[in-house]
Design a protein around this motif. Structure first.
Motif, short mmCIF file in Angstrom:
data_model
loop_
_atom_site.label_atom_id
_atom_site.label_comp_id
_atom_site.label_asym_id
_atom_site.label_seq_id
_atom_site.Cartn_x
_atom_site.Cartn_y
_atom_site.Cartn_z
N LEU A 1 -3.37 7.41 -4.00
CA LEU A 1 -3.20 8.59 -3.15
C LEU A 1 -2.29 9.62 -3.82
CD1 LEU A 1 -2.82 6.78 0.29
CD2 LEU A 1 -4.72 8.29 -0.40
N GLY A 2 -1.27 9.12 -4.53
CA GLY A 2 -0.39 10.04 -5.24
C GLY A 2 -1.10 10.74 -6.37
N ARG A 3 -1.86 9.99 -7.15
CA ARG A 3 -2.57 10.61 -8.28
C ARG A 3 -3.61 11.61 -7.80
NH1 ARG A 3 -1.87 5.35 -10.14
NH2 ARG A 3 -3.91 4.67 -9.36
N LEU A 4 -4.20 11.34 -6.64
CA LEU A 4 -5.20 12.25 -6.07
C LEU A 4 -4.56 13.44 -5.37
CD1 LEU A 4 -7.64 9.58 -4.59
CD2 LEU A 4 -8.09 11.09 -6.54
N LYS A 5 -3.22 13.40 -5.22
CA LYS A 5 -2.48 14.49 -4.55
C LYS A 5 -3.10 14.81 -3.18
CE LYS A 5 -1.03 16.47 -8.97
NZ LYS A 5 0.21 15.68 -8.98
N ASP A 6 -3.35 13.72 -2.45
CA ASP A 6 -4.01 13.85 -1.14
C ASP A 6 -3.00 14.29 -0.07
OD1 ASP A 6 -5.57 13.62 1.12
OD2 ASP A 6 -5.45 11.42 1.18
N LEU A 7 -3.02 15.58 0.27
CA LEU A 7 -2.10 16.10 1.27
C LEU A 7 -2.24 15.39 2.62
CD1 LEU A 7 -2.31 19.93 0.49
CD2 LEU A 7 -0.34 18.45 0.15
N GLY A 8 -3.45 14.98 2.92
CA GLY A 8 -3.68 14.31 4.19
C GLY A 8 -3.12 12.90 4.25
N ALA A 9 -2.62 12.40 3.12
CA ALA A 9 -2.11 11.03 3.08
C ALA A 9 -0.62 10.94 3.36
CB ALA A 9 -2.40 10.40 1.71
N VAL A 10 0.05 12.08 3.47
CA VAL A 10 1.50 12.05 3.66
C VAL A 10 1.87 11.28 4.92
CG1 VAL A 10 3.54 13.46 4.10
CG2 VAL A 10 1.90 14.16 2.36
N SER A 11 1.17 11.53 6.00
CA SER A 11 1.46 10.84 7.26
C SER A 11 1.29 9.34 7.11
CB SER A 11 0.55 11.37 8.37
OG SER A 11 0.78 10.66 9.57
N ALA A 12 0.22 8.93 6.45
CA ALA A 12 -0.04 7.50 6.26
C ALA A 12 1.05 6.87 5.38
CB ALA A 12 -1.41 7.29 5.64
N LEU A 13 1.46 7.57 4.34
CA LEU A 13 2.50 7.05 3.46
C LEU A 13 3.83 6.89 4.18
CD1 LEU A 13 1.58 9.14 0.30
CD2 LEU A 13 1.57 6.63 0.42
N LEU A 14 4.13 7.85 5.03
CA LEU A 14 5.38 7.76 5.80
C LEU A 14 5.31 6.62 6.81
CD1 LEU A 14 6.05 11.56 6.33
CD2 LEU A 14 7.38 9.99 4.90
N THR A 15 4.14 6.46 7.43
CA THR A 15 3.95 5.34 8.36
C THR A 15 4.07 4.01 7.63
OG1 THR A 15 2.49 6.66 9.77
CG2 THR A 15 2.33 4.27 9.98
N ALA A 16 3.58 3.99 6.40
CA ALA A 16 3.62 2.76 5.61
C ALA A 16 5.03 2.40 5.16
CB ALA A 16 2.71 2.89 4.39
N SER A 17 5.94 3.37 5.19
CA SER A 17 7.33 3.10 4.81
C SER A 17 7.94 2.15 5.84
CB SER A 17 8.13 4.40 4.77
OG SER A 17 7.62 5.28 3.80
N SER A 18 8.58 1.13 5.33
CA SER A 18 9.15 0.11 6.23
C SER A 18 10.30 -0.59 5.53
CB SER A 18 8.08 -0.90 6.62
OG SER A 18 8.66 -2.05 7.22
N ALA A 19 11.28 -1.00 6.33
CA ALA A 19 12.41 -1.74 5.78
C ALA A 19 11.96 -3.09 5.23
CB ALA A 19 13.48 -1.93 6.84
N ASP A 20 10.77 -3.53 5.65
CA ASP A 20 10.25 -4.83 5.20
C ASP A 20 9.53 -4.73 3.86
OD1 ASP A 20 11.19 -6.04 7.52
OD2 ASP A 20 9.35 -5.61 8.62
N ASN A 21 9.33 -3.53 3.36
CA ASN A 21 8.63 -3.37 2.08
C ASN A 21 9.45 -3.95 0.94
OD1 ASN A 21 6.47 -2.01 3.19
ND2 ASN A 21 7.30 0.03 2.78
N ASP A 22 8.77 -4.55 -0.04
CA ASP A 22 9.50 -4.93 -1.24
C ASP A 22 9.75 -3.66 -2.05
OD1 ASP A 22 7.29 -4.38 -3.06
OD2 ASP A 22 6.43 -6.32 -2.48
#
Length: 336
Positions: A30-51
């Motif tokens: 998503l980053g390489r594709l510079k998908d503006l519509g993915a920002v919301s999904a990326l922020l939602t995917a952010s979690s304290a449980d992520n490695d």
């Protein structure tokens, strides 16, 4: 990868719902594709449980997509991990939308992780020092200031310690006779932890004021700071403290040991005080302190004889090696 709607939708879903390896790969795509519509999904995917690998992939994707307006909104997100990713991305993008107020909001957070992130960002912006200093003054001088929970504030002070205005603030608090002792102790400890070498004159003067403070804990802390930072201008004050029978033995030993590093000869009254602190009824830590001071002093032959005949035979295993150091410079064969 083709930028068709189905592919992008699948990647956005994968970054939120997939297993860590898939989420990491989806974020990278998503980053390489510079998908503006993915920002919301990326922020939602952010979690304290992520490695840390997934966390890095999400943050880097947000940087590559480069949507400052969306990231700015995310600084108020209920998801703390999203806030963290957003401010790091904005900082890396060198966005002029990121201001000192945003970093200060993080520094004021109840979340330790956000405070550390805010500190990291703030430390990269020396131009924000005025705003940060105002925050520090507010925090440290507050009536409910609690040093035991102020580790985050100390980190901010240390991060900006190269700034002359912050240095002046530190000196002012440490030397403020009207300030509560815990506040001054907090700042003396902070001064000791700075990487500044030598310490600025203002800080040195504030340490000297603390050495004369009415509160014994301040005098002791100042004496130990003088020792740890090898400040050489207070020897006479240190000897005066060491000679004052009204002071605690801990302070007297600390003051005497520090001053003797530059003026190693011991007069008889100071030597007698040290020998008193070798007694078997003395606290072991205090006895060891006295032994170390004696070991670092330059004793006369008569003083060495007294030590060898009356004290070494009864010394405990902890103190004995320290006392032996006193004989390294002994010139009399009869004593060593």
């Amino acid at each position: 990868i083709l930028q068709d709607k189905e592919t992008l939708a699948a990647l956005r879903k994968a970054v939120v719902e997939g297993q860590p390896p898939l989420r990491r790969a989806a974020a990278g795509s998503l980053g390489r594709l510079k998908d503006l519509g993915a920002v919301s999904a990326l922020l939602t995917a952010s979690s304290a449980d992520n490695d840390r690998f997934v966390e890095h992939a999400i943050t880097y994707a947000l940087i590559e997509i480069n949507d400052p307006d969306a990231l700015l909104k995310a600084l108020d997100d209920v998801n703390l991990a999203a806030r963290k990713a957003a401010i790091i991305a904005l900082d890396q993008l060198k966005s002029d939308k990121l201001t000192a107020d945003h970093a200060i909001a993080f520094l004021n957070s109840d979340s330790e992780d956000l405070r550390k992130t805010g500190l990291w960002v703030a430390s990269r912006h020396p131009e924000w020092s005025g705003s940060v200093l105002a925050l520090l003054e507010e925090k440290v001088t507050a009536a409910d200031f609690a040093p035991e929970t102020a580790g985050g504030i100390r980190e901010v002070i240390l991060a900006y310690a190269q700034d002359p205005n912050v240095q002046a603030f530190m000196a002012r608090v440490a030397g403020d006779d009207a300030a509560p002792a815990p506040r001054r102790l907090f700042m003396l400890e902070t001064i000791e932890k700075t990487a500044l070498n030598p310490l600025p004159e203002g800080m040195v003067l504030s340490v000297g004021k603390s050495l004369q403070a009415g509160d014994a804990s301040l005098r002791y802390r100042a004496a130990t700071l003088i020792a740890s930072r090898s400040i050489a201008v207070f020897d006479e004050q240190l000897f005066a403290l060491a000679d004052n029978a009204g002071e605690t033995s801990a302070l007297r030993l600390s003051a005497l040991g520090t001053a003797l590093t530059r003026k190693p000869e011991l007069n008889e009254s100071r030597y007698a005080f040290l020998l008193e602190n070798l007694g078997e009824k003395i606290d072991p830590a205090q006895r060891l302190s006295a032994g170390k001071v004696i070991g670092g002093a330059k004793l006369t032959n008569d003083q060495l004889r007294v030590l060898a005949e009356q004290y070494l035979p009864n010394a405990d295993a902890l103190t004995y090696p320290a006392l032996l150091d006193a004989f390294k410079n002994g010139g009399d064969d009869a004593v060593g």
